[in-house]
Structure formats: C-alpha cells, structure tokens
Design a protein around this motif. Structure first.
Motif, PDB file in Angstrom:
ATOM      1  N   ALA A  69      32.437  25.804  14.499  1.00 51.25           N
ATOM      2  CA  ALA A  69      31.226  26.161  15.228  1.00 51.25           C
ATOM      3  C   ALA A  69      30.900  25.126  16.294  1.00 51.25           C
ATOM      4  O   ALA A  69      31.395  23.993  16.268  1.00 51.25           O
ATOM      5  N   VAL A  70      30.012  25.550  17.209  1.00 54.33           N
ATOM      6  CA  VAL A  70      29.502  24.690  18.271  1.00 54.33           C
ATOM      7  C   VAL A  70      27.993  24.863  18.299  1.00 54.33           C
ATOM      8  O   VAL A  70      27.498  25.990  18.282  1.00 54.33           O
ATOM      9  N   VAL A  71      27.258  23.746  18.344  1.00 52.96           N
ATOM     10  CA  VAL A  71      25.802  23.801  18.466  1.00 52.96           C
ATOM     11  C   VAL A  71      25.372  22.918  19.628  1.00 52.96           C
ATOM     12  O   VAL A  71      25.880  21.807  19.794  1.00 52.96           O
ATOM     13  N   ALA A  72      24.477  23.465  20.459  1.00 51.39           N
ATOM     14  CA  ALA A  72      23.874  22.694  21.545  1.00 51.39           C
ATOM     15  C   ALA A  72      22.610  22.048  21.007  1.00 51.39           C
ATOM     16  O   ALA A  72      21.769  22.724  20.422  1.00 51.39           O
ATOM     17  N   CYS A  73      22.497  20.735  21.167  1.00 47.60           N
ATOM     18  CA  CYS A  73      21.335  20.015  20.647  1.00 47.60           C
ATOM     19  C   CYS A  73      21.202  18.718  21.429  1.00 47.60           C
ATOM     20  O   CYS A  73      22.187  18.004  21.610  1.00 47.60           O
ATOM     21  N   SER A  74      19.987  18.388  21.859  1.00 49.44           N
ATOM     22  CA  SER A  74      19.806  17.181  22.666  1.00 49.44           C
ATOM     23  C   SER A  74      20.335  15.935  21.961  1.00 49.44           C
ATOM     24  O   SER A  74      20.994  15.113  22.580  1.00 49.44           O
TER      25      SER A  74
ATOM     26  N   GLY B  12      20.371  24.759  19.692  1.00 49.28           N
ATOM     27  CA  GLY B  12      19.368  23.970  18.990  1.00 49.28           C
ATOM     28  C   GLY B  12      17.948  24.366  19.334  1.00 49.28           C
ATOM     29  O   GLY B  12      17.037  24.218  18.511  1.00 49.28           O
ATOM     30  N   ASP B  13      17.731  24.895  20.541  1.00 48.96           N
ATOM     31  CA  ASP B  13      16.388  25.341  20.921  1.00 48.96           C
ATOM     32  C   ASP B  13      15.876  26.417  19.963  1.00 48.96           C
ATOM     33  O   ASP B  13      14.673  26.520  19.727  1.00 48.96           O
ATOM     34  N   ASP B  14      16.779  27.211  19.420  1.00 53.20           N
ATOM     35  CA  ASP B  14      16.380  28.298  18.513  1.00 53.20           C
ATOM     36  C   ASP B  14      15.894  27.792  17.153  1.00 53.20           C
ATOM     37  O   ASP B  14      15.341  28.571  16.373  1.00 53.20           O
ATOM     38  N   PHE B  15      16.090  26.512  16.876  1.00 56.19           N
ATOM     39  CA  PHE B  15      15.664  25.927  15.609  1.00 56.19           C
ATOM     40  C   PHE B  15      14.273  25.280  15.708  1.00 56.19           C
ATOM     41  O   PHE B  15      13.740  24.820  14.718  1.00 56.19           O
ATOM     42  N   HIS B  16      13.712  25.236  16.926  1.00 61.08           N
ATOM     43  CA  HIS B  16      12.361  24.697  17.111  1.00 61.08           C
ATOM     44  C   HIS B  16      11.327  25.674  16.575  1.00 61.08           C
ATOM     45  O   HIS B  16      11.512  26.895  16.653  1.00 61.08           O
ATOM     46  N   THR B  17      10.232  25.148  16.079  1.00 65.36           N
ATOM     47  CA  THR B  17       9.112  25.997  15.666  1.00 65.36           C
ATOM     48  C   THR B  17       8.345  26.432  16.914  1.00 65.36           C
ATOM     49  O   THR B  17       8.398  25.756  17.954  1.00 65.36           O
ATOM     50  N   PRO B  18       7.598  27.529  16.813  1.00 67.82           N
ATOM     51  CA  PRO B  18       6.753  27.928  17.950  1.00 67.82           C
ATOM     52  C   PRO B  18       5.773  26.818  18.358  1.00 67.82           C
ATOM     53  O   PRO B  18       5.503  26.641  19.551  1.00 67.82           O
TER      54      PRO B  18
ATOM     55  N   LEU C  47      31.177  21.117  16.561  1.00 71.76           N
ATOM     56  CA  LEU C  47      30.931  20.286  17.722  1.00 71.76           C
ATOM     57  C   LEU C  47      29.448  20.326  18.039  1.00 71.76           C
ATOM     58  O   LEU C  47      28.854  21.404  18.101  1.00 71.76           O
ATOM     59  N   VAL C  48      28.849  19.155  18.230  1.00 70.10           N
ATOM     60  CA  VAL C  48      27.457  19.039  18.650  1.00 70.10           C
ATOM     61  C   VAL C  48      27.487  18.644  20.121  1.00 70.10           C
ATOM     62  O   VAL C  48      27.850  17.515  20.452  1.00 70.10           O
ATOM     63  N   VAL C  49      27.142  19.589  21.001  1.00 69.98           N
ATOM     64  CA  VAL C  49      27.126  19.333  22.434  1.00 69.98           C
ATOM     65  C   VAL C  49      25.742  18.791  22.778  1.00 69.98           C
ATOM     66  O   VAL C  49      24.741  19.491  22.630  1.00 69.98           O
ATOM     67  N   MET C  50      25.689  17.530  23.203  1.00 65.64           N
ATOM     68  CA  MET C  50      24.410  16.841  23.380  1.00 65.64           C
ATOM     69  C   MET C  50      24.234  16.293  24.786  1.00 65.64           C
ATOM     70  O   MET C  50      25.189  16.128  25.517  1.00 65.64           O
TER      71      MET C  50
ATOM     72  N   LYS D 201      23.832  21.746  28.266  1.00 64.50           N
ATOM     73  CA  LYS D 201      24.256  21.864  26.866  1.00 64.50           C
ATOM     74  C   LYS D 201      24.470  23.307  26.429  1.00 64.50           C
ATOM     75  O   LYS D 201      25.518  23.644  25.886  1.00 64.50           O
ATOM     76  N   SER D 202      23.467  24.135  26.628  1.00 63.72           N
ATOM     77  CA  SER D 202      23.551  25.516  26.145  1.00 63.72           C
ATOM     78  C   SER D 202      24.664  26.280  26.839  1.00 63.72           C
ATOM     79  O   SER D 202      25.444  26.986  26.192  1.00 63.72           O
TER      80      SER D 202
END
Length: 180
Positions: A84-89, A40-46, A12-15, A22-23
C-alpha cells in the motif's frame, strides 16, 4: 540472501509539507504499482479539518489520534499481506516513528521542495481545506528525514510521472511487477 522488503508486504508513506504533491504522487505511485492507496487527509476528523480551514494549525495532541488511525490502517494492510501507499504530511520525526514503528516494511518517501515552489502551488489550488496561511507552520514543523530513516527523497520540480518513476527506481522493483 533476499532482502525481506522484496518478499514481505510494503507500505510507503509519501510525506512532505502541504502542496508538495503528496496525494497526487502517492495515488499515481499506487496505481503504477497496483497497490492500495489511502490519503491521510481522509483520516482527519471534521473538527480538525474545520480548525485547519479556519487557519489554525493542528498541535501534537490533535495529530496523535490522526496518526494512530493511519498507523492502524498501515498495520491492517501489512497483516492482510497487502502492499500500500499512504499520503501523509508526517512532518516530524516522532510522527514518522508513530507511523512506521521502525518497521523495515514501512518506507518513507519524502517529497522535497523549496518554499517558493510550494507556496505557488498552494496559492493556485482550489477546494482544499489547508489555506496558504498555514504553510509557514508546515515548514516550521518540518524535520526532514535523516539517513537513519532510510528515506527515498525526491525533488518535486519534475512532473508527477517523473517523480513516481524515480521512486520506483529507488525501490528497485522489477519492471515485471509494475502495472503500467
């Protein structure tokens, strides 16, 4: 005939826009179902986080590798037979297509809310890299999912528990398969 989504792993993609919950909802949903969770925030680069923290929205070019990392995570869950569930805009249709690959095993959950409610939430939260000043860019980019995407659309005015209960009901998951 059995629905293939009922026997195959599902992601599931919670958008929704920043501040839609979302999170919180995705983590609670994963916990309730006993599924794996990723934010999804954890997949962003610094660099991307710094850019947003400084008040600059990401463009499509900056989002492309971020979406690819989330898609790789989704593919790994499905290949491993894990739900699985992922939060992503996932604000734009093209972003959602990049994440789902039009797979019936990846389902969109859209957290829908008014600008006023979301703006109040964003202003009240502390410690998040996304400033309230970027909310306009989030709403400008938002392309709500259409019926062809078969989304589960839930309003955000209720409590996170009520939102999760609504999503679980829409998924049609038997009570015996729910963890808590």
């Amino acid at each position: 005939m059995t629905d293939p989504r009922s026997t195959a792993p599902t992601v599931l993609v919670v958008m929704g826009v920043s501040g839609s919950g979302k999170s919180t909802v995705a983590a609670l949903l994963a916990e309730r179902l006993g599924w794996i969770f990723a934010d999804g925030d954890d997949f962003h680069t610094p660099d991307s986080i710094a850019r947003m923290r400084d008040g600059h929205p990401l463009d499509d070019a900056a989002r492309r590798p971020w979406l690819a990392r989330i898609r790789a995570w989704i593919d790994a869950r499905l290949a491993a037979g894990e739900n699985a569930v992922v939060a992503c805009s996932a604000l734009k249709r093209a972003y959602r297509q990049a994440l789902t690959g039009v797979s019936p095993r990846v389902r969109i959950v859209f957290l829908e809310g008014s600008r006023a409610v979301i703006q109040d939430r964003v202003r009240a939260r502390h410690g998040h890299f996304m400033p309230a000043s970027l909310l306009d860019s989030q709403f400008a980019a938002l392309e709500p999912p259409g019926p062809e995407e078969d989304p589960i659309t839930v309003g955000i005015e209720e409590s996170p528990d009520a939102i999760v209960a609504a999503v679980v009901a829409r998924l049609g998951i038997p009570a015996d398969d729910i963890c808590g």
